[in-house]
Design an enzyme around this catalytic site. Sequence first.
Site, PDB file in Angstrom:
ATOM      1  N   PHE A 108      42.685  41.002  39.324  1.00  0.00           N
ATOM      2  CA  PHE A 108      42.421  42.497  39.426  1.00  0.00           C
ATOM      3  C   PHE A 108      42.759  42.893  37.985  1.00  0.00           C
ATOM      4  CE2 PHE A 108      42.242  43.402  44.259  1.00  0.00           C
ATOM      5  CZ  PHE A 108      41.135  42.370  44.477  1.00  0.00           C
ATOM      6  N   GLU A 109      42.007  43.415  37.327  1.00  0.00           N
ATOM      7  CA  GLU A 109      42.278  43.883  35.959  1.00  0.00           C
ATOM      8  C   GLU A 109      41.852  45.504  36.012  1.00  0.00           C
ATOM      9  OE1 GLU A 109      41.336  41.209  32.478  1.00  0.00           O
ATOM     10  OE2 GLU A 109      41.206  39.532  34.324  1.00  0.00           O
TER      11      GLU A 109
END
Length: 344
Positions: A139-140
Amino acid sequence: MKKWLIIAVSLAIAIVLFMYTKGEAKAAGMTVGYTTGDTASYNSLTKYHTYMNAIATDTFAFEKNGQIIGDAPTKQLTYAKKKKIKTWAVISNYNDAIYDFDGDLASRVMSNKTAKKRFTDQLITLAKKHSYYGINIDFEAVNPEDRAAYSNFIQYVSQALNKKHIKTMVSVPAKSADDKNDDWSWPYDYAKIGKYADFVQVMTYDEHGIWGEPGSVASTNWIKSSLQFSVKKIKANKVIMGIPAYGYDWDVKDGSTSTIREWNELKSLIKKQKAKPAFNKKSGSMTFSYVDKKKHKHVVWYENEKTVQTKSHLAKQYKIAGVSVYALGNESESFWKAIRKGTK
């Protein structure tokens, strides 16, 4: 006397063999190759599989209700299984609709109980169906206000996967300090994420990119600083450092035409432009410039075999779990040889 002598000798041999095999396992470490579902990444896998002991297939995302989307690259998974290479399924919050990582999408699946459960249940189903060794949560652009929520989310997912004997790896942006003013890295609480995940892949690349000013993709001191912080917060045997198989090409006059350059593409570009690459001592990286047909000056930063070897060796220096490569597809064997030499 002879009986005791035989026992003593046998015990000594056993200890030597144990230490040797233990040393061999430690020396080998983890070498993870990130792949996509395309032909180029499959070709790299088949050519260079002896240089890696794990692959992470970057082919999955999810919807706001927690529904996993994407396809398993069955051809790559079958080949990896045949060669006894561990496989990880990468699940990212990349949103095709906006062509970027979506912090709000991540927030939704973290905070909504139904979406979170569906997401986690489907991870288990996915892993079992395709015999994945583990799940890599990537998850960025997580929203700064979701720092605590993300840590709790990783705890929830990791514990659920662990019950089913599925490993968890979490990818995090590289940083050398917890800075609330850094919206990109602040949301990732290394200590808490490292407590629950089996591995933490620190993305020690993209120090500079085409979204900003020209500079090293992964300078030596920046990597060192990132790893120093990482091993303070996370057990060293859980940390994996990233190595880029690409560089960036900045069009100084027109930033819209700046682009990423993959390993083999860089070699072709140097030859085509008759460029003269120079080693930048401060960053430990390579750089060159050229002028295109529009008379625009370009500045390129990248890594070559020597710098890859040197930077790979930092994994040994900091006694971490291993290295990861982003990404398979257009690299040569010289790249992999450099990593092997560096991690010996």
